[in-house]
Write a protein that holds these residues in place. Structure first.
Motif, PDB file in Angstrom:
ATOM      1  N   MET A  28       0.907  -1.058   0.196  1.00 20.33           N
ATOM      2  CA  MET A  28       0.574  -0.009  -0.323  1.00 20.33           C
ATOM      3  C   MET A  28       1.144   0.867   0.260  1.00 20.33           C
ATOM      4  SD  MET A  28      -2.627   1.368   2.578  1.00 20.33           S
ATOM      5  CE  MET A  28      -1.642   2.309   4.259  1.00 20.33           C
ATOM      6  N   ILE A  29       0.495   2.081  -0.517  1.00 19.96           N
ATOM      7  CA  ILE A  29       1.129   3.177  -0.531  1.00 19.96           C
ATOM      8  C   ILE A  29       1.180   4.714   0.524  1.00 19.96           C
ATOM      9  CG2 ILE A  29       2.142   5.631  -2.112  1.00 19.96           C
ATOM     10  CD1 ILE A  29       1.799   3.386  -4.685  1.00 19.96           C
ATOM     11  N   ASP A  30       1.123   5.576   1.169  1.00 19.19           N
ATOM     12  CA  ASP A  30       1.407   5.815   2.011  1.00 19.19           C
ATOM     13  C   ASP A  30       2.064   7.420   1.285  1.00 19.19           C
ATOM     14  OD1 ASP A  30       1.745   7.034   4.340  1.00 19.19           O
ATOM     15  OD2 ASP A  30       1.817   5.401   5.825  1.00 19.19           O
ATOM     16  N   ARG A  31       1.228   7.877   0.868  1.00 18.51           N
ATOM     17  CA  ARG A  31       1.672   9.547   0.315  1.00 18.51           C
ATOM     18  C   ARG A  31       2.226   9.838   1.091  1.00 18.51           C
ATOM     19  NH1 ARG A  31       3.573  10.732  -4.072  1.00 18.51           N
ATOM     20  NH2 ARG A  31       5.062  11.049  -2.618  1.00 18.51           N
ATOM     21  N   ALA A  32       1.220  10.188   2.743  1.00 14.49           N
ATOM     22  CA  ALA A  32       2.040  11.053   3.201  1.00 14.49           C
ATOM     23  C   ALA A  32       3.474  10.981   4.522  1.00 14.49           C
ATOM     24  CB  ALA A  32       0.817  11.312   4.779  1.00 14.49           C
ATOM     25  N   ALA A  33       3.516   8.934   4.390  1.00 13.84           N
ATOM     26  CA  ALA A  33       4.677   8.816   5.103  1.00 13.84           C
ATOM     27  C   ALA A  33       5.571   8.897   4.090  1.00 13.84           C
ATOM     28  CB  ALA A  33       4.490   7.521   5.247  1.00 13.84           C
ATOM     29  N   ARG A  34       5.069   9.251   2.994  1.00 12.59           N
ATOM     30  CA  ARG A  34       6.403   9.419   1.836  1.00 12.59           C
ATOM     31  C   ARG A  34       7.053  10.561   1.618  1.00 12.59           C
ATOM     32  NH1 ARG A  34       5.741   5.254  -3.576  1.00 12.59           N
ATOM     33  NH2 ARG A  34       5.687   3.780  -3.160  1.00 12.59           N
ATOM     34  N   ASP A  35       6.447  11.681   1.718  1.00 13.18           N
ATOM     35  CA  ASP A  35       6.704  12.732   1.740  1.00 13.18           C
ATOM     36  C   ASP A  35       7.084  13.183   3.079  1.00 13.18           C
ATOM     37  OD1 ASP A  35       5.329  13.222  -0.304  1.00 13.18           O
ATOM     38  OD2 ASP A  35       3.276  14.089   0.571  1.00 13.18           O
ATOM     39  N   GLN A  36       7.083  12.850   4.340  1.00 16.65           N
ATOM     40  CA  GLN A  36       7.135  12.340   5.289  1.00 16.65           C
ATOM     41  C   GLN A  36       9.051  12.192   6.091  1.00 16.65           C
ATOM     42  OE1 GLN A  36       6.172  11.138   8.536  1.00 16.65           O
ATOM     43  NE2 GLN A  36       7.335  11.476  10.679  1.00 16.65           N
ATOM     44  N   ALA A  37       8.875  11.341   5.257  1.00 20.26           N
ATOM     45  CA  ALA A  37      10.253  10.765   4.927  1.00 20.26           C
ATOM     46  C   ALA A  37      11.885  11.472   4.080  1.00 20.26           C
ATOM     47  CB  ALA A  37      10.363   8.867   4.140  1.00 20.26           C
ATOM     48  N   ALA A  38      10.479  11.708   2.693  1.00 27.94           N
ATOM     49  CA  ALA A  38      11.213  12.867   1.390  1.00 27.94           C
ATOM     50  C   ALA A  38      11.960  13.898   2.743  1.00 27.94           C
ATOM     51  CB  ALA A  38      10.178  13.638   0.583  1.00 27.94           C
ATOM     52  N   ALA A  39      11.299  14.432   3.198  1.00 33.03           N
ATOM     53  CA  ALA A  39      12.051  15.794   3.875  1.00 33.03           C
ATOM     54  C   ALA A  39      12.625  15.754   4.771  1.00 33.03           C
ATOM     55  CB  ALA A  39      10.695  16.123   4.228  1.00 33.03           C
ATOM     56  N   VAL A  40      12.372  14.432   5.787  1.00 36.94           N
ATOM     57  CA  VAL A  40      13.445  14.280   6.896  1.00 36.94           C
ATOM     58  C   VAL A  40      14.958  13.879   5.981  1.00 36.94           C
ATOM     59  CG1 VAL A  40      13.490  12.060   6.979  1.00 36.94           C
ATOM     60  CG2 VAL A  40      14.063  13.381   8.887  1.00 36.94           C
ATOM     61  N   ILE A  41      15.318  13.361   4.824  1.00 35.09           N
ATOM     62  CA  ILE A  41      16.221  12.683   4.207  1.00 35.09           C
ATOM     63  C   ILE A  41      16.964  13.807   3.729  1.00 35.09           C
ATOM     64  CG2 ILE A  41      17.053  11.446   1.982  1.00 35.09           C
ATOM     65  CD1 ILE A  41      14.533   9.358   2.654  1.00 35.09           C
ATOM     66  N   ALA A  42      15.922  15.143   2.701  1.00 30.14           N
ATOM     67  CA  ALA A  42      16.777  15.653   2.102  1.00 30.14           C
ATOM     68  C   ALA A  42      17.287  17.136   3.555  1.00 30.14           C
ATOM     69  CB  ALA A  42      15.776  16.646   1.871  1.00 30.14           C
ATOM     70  N   ASP A  43      16.978  17.319   4.786  1.00 31.05           N
ATOM     71  CA  ASP A  43      17.053  17.803   5.818  1.00 31.05           C
ATOM     72  C   ASP A  43      18.582  17.057   6.109  1.00 31.05           C
ATOM     73  OD1 ASP A  43      15.166  19.871   5.466  1.00 31.05           O
ATOM     74  OD2 ASP A  43      14.259  19.259   7.323  1.00 31.05           O
ATOM     75  N   TYR A  44      18.458  15.558   6.248  1.00 33.91           N
ATOM     76  CA  TYR A  44      19.591  15.037   7.011  1.00 33.91           C
ATOM     77  C   TYR A  44      20.786  14.950   5.625  1.00 33.91           C
ATOM     78  CZ  TYR A  44      22.426  10.301   7.586  1.00 33.91           C
ATOM     79  OH  TYR A  44      23.551   9.862   8.727  1.00 33.91           O
ATOM     80  N   LEU A  45      20.292  15.140   4.093  1.00 32.31           N
ATOM     81  CA  LEU A  45      21.682  15.050   3.354  1.00 32.31           C
ATOM     82  C   LEU A  45      22.194  16.748   3.190  1.00 32.31           C
ATOM     83  CD1 LEU A  45      20.165  12.815   1.251  1.00 32.31           C
ATOM     84  CD2 LEU A  45      22.452  12.695   1.723  1.00 32.31           C
ATOM     85  N   ALA A  46      20.987  17.452   3.595  1.00 32.31           N
ATOM     86  CA  ALA A  46      21.267  19.280   3.562  1.00 32.31           C
ATOM     87  C   ALA A  46      22.055  19.164   4.973  1.00 32.31           C
ATOM     88  CB  ALA A  46      20.658  19.961   3.566  1.00 32.31           C
ATOM     89  N   LEU A  47      22.450  18.200   6.077  1.00 33.87           N
ATOM     90  CA  LEU A  47      22.966  18.311   6.959  1.00 33.87           C
ATOM     91  C   LEU A  47      22.678  19.687   7.974  1.00 33.87           C
ATOM     92  CD1 LEU A  47      26.836  18.992   5.727  1.00 33.87           C
ATOM     93  CD2 LEU A  47      25.642  16.717   6.521  1.00 33.87           C
ATOM     94  N   LYS A  48      20.989  19.460   8.087  1.00 33.72           N
ATOM     95  CA  LYS A  48      20.381  20.450   8.874  1.00 33.72           C
ATOM     96  C   LYS A  48      20.291  19.823  10.072  1.00 33.72           C
ATOM     97  CE  LYS A  48      18.597  23.121   5.366  1.00 33.72           C
ATOM     98  NZ  LYS A  48      17.146  23.782   4.555  1.00 33.72           N
TER      99      LYS A  48
END
Length: 70
Positions: A1-21
């Motif tokens: 099952m695709i969980d759009r909200a969780a995917r958005d959350q994951a994308a945001a947190v991964i982006a922050d981690y990779l940007a060293l935020k």
């Protein structure tokens, strides 16, 4: 099952981690827990190979030293 909200959350947190935020511990806390979405489970499994206990500031310093030494 695709969980759009969780995917958005994951994308945001991964982006922050990779940007060293955020610190790796924040990544661990903020990544969607135990989702039924198979893509999130796969990404989460692979993501932990990039986890370390070095904080964002320390990681930036290490990267700067590596660039100077290269």
């Amino acid at each position: 099952m695709i969980d759009r909200a969780a995917r958005d959350q994951a994308a945001a947190v991964i982006a922050d981690y990779l940007a060293l935020k955020i610190h790796p511990r924040d990544l661990e806390k903020a990544y969607p827990p135990k989702s039924e979405d198979p893509a999130l489970r796969a990404i989460g499994s692979c993501l932990w190979f990039h986890y370390d206990d070095v904080g964002p500031r320390q990681a930036a310093e290490v990267a700067a030293i590596a660039r100077v030494g290269a």
